[in-house]
Design a protein around this motif. Structure first.
Motif, PDB file in Angstrom:
ATOM      1  N   PRO A 120       0.995  -1.147   0.037  1.00  0.00           N
ATOM      2  CA  PRO A 120       0.149  -0.143   0.027  1.00  0.00           C
ATOM      3  C   PRO A 120       0.880   1.275   0.090  1.00  0.00           C
ATOM      4  CG  PRO A 120      -0.677  -1.509   1.769  1.00  0.00           C
ATOM      5  CD  PRO A 120       0.674  -2.112   1.112  1.00  0.00           C
ATOM      6  N   LEU A 121       0.655   2.214  -0.767  1.00  0.00           N
ATOM      7  CA  LEU A 121       1.202   3.548  -0.892  1.00  0.00           C
ATOM      8  C   LEU A 121       0.137   4.601  -0.916  1.00  0.00           C
ATOM      9  CD1 LEU A 121       3.325   2.862  -4.111  1.00  0.00           C
ATOM     10  CD2 LEU A 121       4.178   2.682  -1.870  1.00  0.00           C
ATOM     11  N   LEU A 122       0.800   5.782  -0.376  1.00  0.00           N
ATOM     12  CA  LEU A 122      -0.139   6.935  -0.608  1.00  0.00           C
ATOM     13  C   LEU A 122       0.088   7.366  -2.374  1.00  0.00           C
ATOM     14  CD1 LEU A 122       1.762   8.936   2.462  1.00  0.00           C
ATOM     15  CD2 LEU A 122      -0.563   7.988   2.312  1.00  0.00           C
ATOM     16  N   PRO A 123      -1.106   7.884  -2.596  1.00  0.00           N
ATOM     17  CA  PRO A 123      -1.164   8.454  -4.080  1.00  0.00           C
ATOM     18  C   PRO A 123       0.203   9.204  -4.257  1.00  0.00           C
ATOM     19  CG  PRO A 123      -3.246   8.504  -2.997  1.00  0.00           C
ATOM     20  CD  PRO A 123      -2.288   8.537  -1.825  1.00  0.00           C
ATOM     21  N   GLY A 124       0.639   8.801  -5.481  1.00  0.00           N
ATOM     22  CA  GLY A 124       1.731   9.565  -5.790  1.00  0.00           C
ATOM     23  C   GLY A 124       2.662   9.070  -7.101  1.00  0.00           C
ATOM     24  N   ILE A 125       4.045   9.305  -7.197  1.00  0.00           N
ATOM     25  CA  ILE A 125       4.714   8.733  -8.346  1.00  0.00           C
ATOM     26  C   ILE A 125       5.784   8.357  -7.442  1.00  0.00           C
ATOM     27  CG2 ILE A 125       6.014   9.338 -10.533  1.00  0.00           C
ATOM     28  CD1 ILE A 125       4.194  11.979 -10.499  1.00  0.00           C
ATOM     29  N   LEU A 126       6.232   6.918  -7.771  1.00  0.00           N
ATOM     30  CA  LEU A 126       7.485   6.325  -7.154  1.00  0.00           C
ATOM     31  C   LEU A 126       8.512   6.251  -8.119  1.00  0.00           C
ATOM     32  CD1 LEU A 126       7.244   3.181  -5.154  1.00  0.00           C
ATOM     33  CD2 LEU A 126       8.898   3.327  -6.514  1.00  0.00           C
ATOM     34  N   LEU A 171       9.042   8.942  -3.410  1.00  0.00           N
ATOM     35  CA  LEU A 171       7.697   9.102  -3.496  1.00  0.00           C
ATOM     36  C   LEU A 171       7.108  10.507  -3.686  1.00  0.00           C
ATOM     37  CD1 LEU A 171       4.861   7.395  -3.978  1.00  0.00           C
ATOM     38  CD2 LEU A 171       4.403   8.115  -1.517  1.00  0.00           C
ATOM     39  N   TYR A 172       6.584  10.874  -4.904  1.00  0.00           N
ATOM     40  CA  TYR A 172       6.431  12.320  -5.069  1.00  0.00           C
ATOM     41  C   TYR A 172       4.765  12.222  -5.294  1.00  0.00           C
ATOM     42  CZ  TYR A 172      10.977  12.759  -7.186  1.00  0.00           C
ATOM     43  OH  TYR A 172      12.387  12.804  -7.288  1.00  0.00           O
ATOM     44  N   ARG A 173       4.223  13.102  -4.108  1.00  0.00           N
ATOM     45  CA  ARG A 173       2.914  13.169  -4.010  1.00  0.00           C
ATOM     46  C   ARG A 173       2.328  14.407  -4.285  1.00  0.00           C
ATOM     47  NH1 ARG A 173       2.821  12.231   2.351  1.00  0.00           N
ATOM     48  NH2 ARG A 173       0.864  13.008   2.078  1.00  0.00           N
ATOM     49  N   PRO A 174       1.068  14.483  -4.797  1.00  0.00           N
ATOM     50  CA  PRO A 174       0.350  15.799  -5.093  1.00  0.00           C
ATOM     51  C   PRO A 174       0.184  16.926  -3.937  1.00  0.00           C
ATOM     52  CG  PRO A 174      -0.942  13.950  -5.738  1.00  0.00           C
ATOM     53  CD  PRO A 174       0.130  13.390  -4.906  1.00  0.00           C
ATOM     54  N   GLU A 200      -3.543  24.446   2.697  1.00  0.00           N
ATOM     55  CA  GLU A 200      -3.999  25.437   1.392  1.00  0.00           C
ATOM     56  C   GLU A 200      -3.723  24.982   0.144  1.00  0.00           C
ATOM     57  OE1 GLU A 200      -6.050  27.720   2.152  1.00  0.00           O
ATOM     58  OE2 GLU A 200      -6.403  27.193   4.435  1.00  0.00           O
ATOM     59  N   PHE A 201      -2.871  23.900   0.105  1.00  0.00           N
ATOM     60  CA  PHE A 201      -2.344  23.482  -1.542  1.00  0.00           C
ATOM     61  C   PHE A 201      -3.465  22.905  -2.223  1.00  0.00           C
ATOM     62  CE2 PHE A 201       1.970  22.412   0.653  1.00  0.00           C
ATOM     63  CZ  PHE A 201       2.235  23.849   0.549  1.00  0.00           C
ATOM     64  N   VAL A 202      -3.539  23.262  -3.264  1.00  0.00           N
ATOM     65  CA  VAL A 202      -4.569  22.702  -4.290  1.00  0.00           C
ATOM     66  C   VAL A 202      -4.284  21.605  -5.065  1.00  0.00           C
ATOM     67  CG1 VAL A 202      -5.782  23.358  -6.594  1.00  0.00           C
ATOM     68  CG2 VAL A 202      -5.503  25.273  -4.923  1.00  0.00           C
ATOM     69  N   SER A 203      -4.970  20.676  -4.730  1.00  0.00           N
ATOM     70  CA  SER A 203      -4.566  19.353  -5.555  1.00  0.00           C
ATOM     71  C   SER A 203      -5.331  19.107  -6.691  1.00  0.00           C
ATOM     72  CB  SER A 203      -5.060  17.999  -4.604  1.00  0.00           C
ATOM     73  OG  SER A 203      -4.149  18.016  -3.417  1.00  0.00           O
ATOM     74  N   PRO A 204      -4.970  18.522  -7.870  1.00  0.00           N
ATOM     75  CA  PRO A 204      -5.659  18.213  -8.954  1.00  0.00           C
ATOM     76  C   PRO A 204      -6.752  17.152  -9.194  1.00  0.00           C
ATOM     77  CG  PRO A 204      -3.559  17.280  -9.390  1.00  0.00           C
ATOM     78  CD  PRO A 204      -3.583  17.935  -7.858  1.00  0.00           C
ATOM     79  N   VAL A 205      -7.499  17.518  -9.941  1.00  0.00           N
ATOM     80  CA  VAL A 205      -8.657  16.398 -10.160  1.00  0.00           C
ATOM     81  C   VAL A 205      -8.380  16.124 -11.795  1.00  0.00           C
ATOM     82  CG1 VAL A 205     -10.248  17.174  -8.546  1.00  0.00           C
ATOM     83  CG2 VAL A 205     -10.542  17.958 -10.884  1.00  0.00           C
ATOM     84  N   GLN A 206      -8.804  14.801 -12.039  1.00  0.00           N
ATOM     85  CA  GLN A 206      -8.667  14.217 -13.327  1.00  0.00           C
ATOM     86  C   GLN A 206      -9.847  14.667 -14.137  1.00  0.00           C
ATOM     87  OE1 GLN A 206      -6.987  10.310 -14.050  1.00  0.00           O
ATOM     88  NE2 GLN A 206      -6.620  10.084 -11.895  1.00  0.00           N
ATOM     89  N   GLN A 263       4.654  12.166 -19.938  1.00  0.00           N
ATOM     90  CA  GLN A 263       3.111  12.206 -19.471  1.00  0.00           C
ATOM     91  C   GLN A 263       3.072  13.155 -18.203  1.00  0.00           C
ATOM     92  OE1 GLN A 263       2.089   8.476 -17.277  1.00  0.00           O
ATOM     93  NE2 GLN A 263      -0.043   8.936 -17.405  1.00  0.00           N
ATOM     94  N   TYR A 264       2.121  14.011 -18.458  1.00  0.00           N
ATOM     95  CA  TYR A 264       2.076  14.917 -16.790  1.00  0.00           C
ATOM     96  C   TYR A 264       1.368  13.877 -15.781  1.00  0.00           C
ATOM     97  CZ  TYR A 264       0.904  18.352 -13.332  1.00  0.00           C
ATOM     98  OH  TYR A 264       0.941  18.971 -12.346  1.00  0.00           O
ATOM     99  N   ARG A 265       2.342  13.945 -14.675  1.00  0.00           N
ATOM    100  CA  ARG A 265       1.606  13.239 -13.427  1.00  0.00           C
ATOM    101  C   ARG A 265       1.704  14.004 -12.357  1.00  0.00           C
ATOM    102  NH1 ARG A 265       4.637   7.350 -13.646  1.00  0.00           N
ATOM    103  NH2 ARG A 265       3.405   6.850 -11.882  1.00  0.00           N
ATOM    104  N   PRO A 266       0.572  14.112 -11.579  1.00  0.00           N
ATOM    105  CA  PRO A 266       0.501  15.366 -10.456  1.00  0.00           C
ATOM    106  C   PRO A 266       1.544  14.967  -9.435  1.00  0.00           C
ATOM    107  CG  PRO A 266      -1.297  13.834 -10.273  1.00  0.00           C
ATOM    108  CD  PRO A 266      -0.638  13.314 -11.694  1.00  0.00           C
TER     109      PRO A 266
END
Length: 638
Positions: free
Chosen positions: A320-326, A342-345, A376-382, A422-425
């Motif tokens: 299990p991971l937090l959502p992100g880019i490994l 791990l890069y996270r949004p 306060e950070f804005v996370s993206p939606v798909q 590919q753009y990944r958040p």
């Protein structure tokens, strides 16, 4: 971070009368002075930091990380989770590297180039004696490859022989005089991916394009290579590849008979290919094999989000991971743990580890975000939108909290490079500044030709289909027009490398719908780009874009080149480029800026004499971000 909070910060620090200084290596034209107050408001967003996992220590349970505290990223030791960082390299240029396996003196292999030239040199840093030894020729482009488990041999690619062909060399990192050319190429791009357990063979891979690749095994005693065909009739891509623990098979990812890169095991004696995770219909990215435990770990890019799996005694389990880019997956020396970045949004990239078979992640580094409130950070939606031909285009949408039908937000479209990227958040300071301080909506489309959505999607912009990806931007403009919280009369585009071409072409095709464009290290003319890009990469780019030597393709380029469409551009333009760029030559920036300026349109230019394909030094990058903010304020918001 809201504009109100930012206002409090600015009020707490009296504004200075003078303007901010331009970094000494940067030359500009038509760029107004940057107010000191702007650099202050940007400072916290410029201070976002990340830390990348760079390997396990062979002598203790510590790790190596790559992070930046000065002007360029350096290597640091961390001895325990959340522990202090001990910087071990101190260069003016960005550094990457790894531990030398089984080195009791903590020696580190490092790679570094000068001024963004990408003429990487490989060194051994002996930390006991504080001695830096050059392992390569000091002039050519050298890319570090795999190291044997005992640290006695390094394989790397180099174009030292003629500047074009990337041959494969080996060297004992403790003795530069042992350098040996083991595989000579002729117009083909080969590189080593792994050593056999007995160190007698190298697994080598040939990259033709993102859609085509091949594997072979190189016998180091005889110098003979043996091809490993997966199919005699089809063209297929090869991703990652490693030897099995016994050296009798290869674990690899390939899109043979599939839209996506799937995990497989190739028996080297029989040639039999066994699929190991063909129920996963997304691209397999990294593969790691631990020889003693016989475990196999692999990551999957599932619609832009990484998933991590482990094969242990034939059983597959997901970590299990937090959502992100490994990125940077690696087993610990004893095989009980995995380390990675791990890069996270919603959080910076940081170094993590996990014990196999146990729940939870251990976070080793806690990178800063300038003291800003992460809530306060804005996370993206798909989102998705249909293009001109019905093709569905995926994208990520950062909606500022201030956007509404009553106060629609201006829009900045971010276009990735590649083009097969590919753009990944991930968390970006400047994106958060755009949303939270400037009130911009940011949309990052993955236009046709982007990876991550299957090989058919990848091929949709090849050769003569190039401008169809630009038409995807036109379809996004239509989508924006239908969103009540977005202001379709105030749109700007920004992109780097191939994304820079997309920016220029979008300005030419949609002059009445786009107010401003930011072109960073972008392609302005495919003919001059292909003729002048570095020799070692020219043929690789011809496969993707088309061959400018072919009369029909050349005529097509002459039709679609942004330099030929300058009379259609009616928007303001910011052009930024590194003078030493080996990929997209600096001349691309010079010619488009000159032509648009001669056409009477406003053009700002930022050129860095100590950068290449992008701005990697902090002072230069901070300055460019400030210029971008001023440019958008003037031509998009005012």
């Amino acid at each position: 971070m809201t504009s109100l909070f930012l206002g409090l910060v600015v009020a707490a620090i009296p504004a200075a009368a003078q303007d901010a200084a331009v970094p000494p290596q940067i030359e500009t034209e038509d760029v107004p002075p940057i107010p000191e107050e702007l650099t202050r408001t940007l400072a916290r967003y410029d201070s976002f930091r990340s830390a990348g996992f760079a390997g396990w220590s062979p002598v203790d349970n510590g790790i190596l990380i790559r992070t930046r505290f000065g002007n360029a990223s350096q290597l640091h030791r961390v001895y325990r989770t959340g522990g202090r960082r001990e910087q071990i390299t101190f260069f003016r240029e960005p550094v990457s590297g790894r531990f030398l396996p089984e080195a009791e003196d903590d020696s580190v292999l490092i790679s570094m180039s000068a001024g963004g030239s990408e003429q990487n040199q490989i060194y051994l840093l002996d930390r006991d004696d504080d001695v830096l030894t050059l392992l390569t020729d000091g002039e050519s482009r050298n890319l570090m490859g795999p190291v044997t488990e005992d640290g006695s041999l390094l394989a790397y690619t180099s174009n030292r022989r003629n500047g074009r062909d990337t041959d494969i060399y080996t060297v004992d990192p403790r003795d530069p005089d042992t350098t040996k050319l083991v595989f000579e190429t002729d117009g083909e791009y080969w590189y080593a991916t792994d050593w056999s357990p007995d160190q007698s063979r190298l697994l080598i891979s040939r990259y033709v394009s993102i859609n085509e690749g091949y594997l072979a095994v190189l016998d180091l005693e005889t110098g003979e290579s043996r091809d490993l065909p997966l199919d005699d009739e089809q063209t297929y891509a090869i991703g990652d590849a490693e030897f099995s623990p016994d050296g009798k098979a290869v674990y690899l990812s390939t899109d043979l008979d599939s839209e996506f890169l799937r995990l497989a095991r190739l028996d080297l004696e029989t040639g039999e290919l066994s699929w190991l995770a063909d129920d996963i219909e997304w691209d397999v990215e990294d593969i790691e094999v631990h020889r003693e435990t016989r475990r196999v770990a692999f990551t999957v890019n599932e619609n832009g989000v990484s998933r991590l799996y482990v094969l242990d005694a034939g059983e597959r389990s997901e970590v299990p991971l937090l959502p992100g880019i490994l990125r940077g997956l690696e087993f610990s020396p004893d095989g009980s743990q995995l380390g990675f970045t791990l890069y996270r949004p919603d959080a910076p990239g940081d170094a993590y580890t996990t014990y196999i078979g146990q729940p939870g992640l251990l976070r080793w580094t806690f990178s800063e975000t300038g003291g800003l409130d992460a809530d306060e950070f804005v996370s993206p939606v798909q989102i998705q939108f249909p293009s001109f031909d019905g093709q569905i285009i995926p994208a990520y949408y950062y909606q500022p909290k201030t956007a509404s039908a009553d106060e629609p937000a201006p829009v900045l479209i971010l276009i990735h490079g590649g083009p097969e990227s590919q753009y990944r958040p991930y968390l970006s300071g400047i994106t958060q500044y755009y949303c939270n301080v400037m009130g911009l909506a940011v949309i990052a489309p993955n236009v046709r030709g982007s990876e991550g959505y299957g090989k058919s999607y990848l091929k949709l912009d090849n050769g003569p289909l190039r401008e169809n990806s630009v038409r995807d931007i036109g379809a996004l403009l239509d989508w924006i027009d239908d969103q009540p919280e977005l202001d379709a009369s105030r749109i700007a585009v920004s992109g780097g490398s191939y994304g820079g071409y997309m920016v220029l072409s979008s300005l030419a095709h949609y002059p009445e719908r786009i107010r401003a464009g930011i072109d960073i290290v972008g392609i302005a003319n495919f003919i001059t780009f292909l003729e002048n890009t570095s020799a070692y990469r020219r043929d690789l780019r011809r496969v993707e874009y088309g061959d400018e030597r072919d009369p029909e393709m050349r005529a097509h380029f002459e039709k679609i080149n942004p330099t030929a469409l300058v009379d259609q551009i009616d928007s303001a333009l910011l052009v930024a480029h590194g003078v030493n760029d080996p990929r997209v030559p600096f001349s691309e920036a010079e010619q488009i800026a000159e032509k648009v300026r001669e056409a009477g349109k406003p053009v700002w230019t930022v050129y860095a004499a100590n950068e290449g394909h992008g701005f990697r030094k902090k002072d230069n990058a901070d300055y460019l971000r400030a210029v971008q903010v001023m440019f958008l304020q003037k031509f998009l918001l005012d």
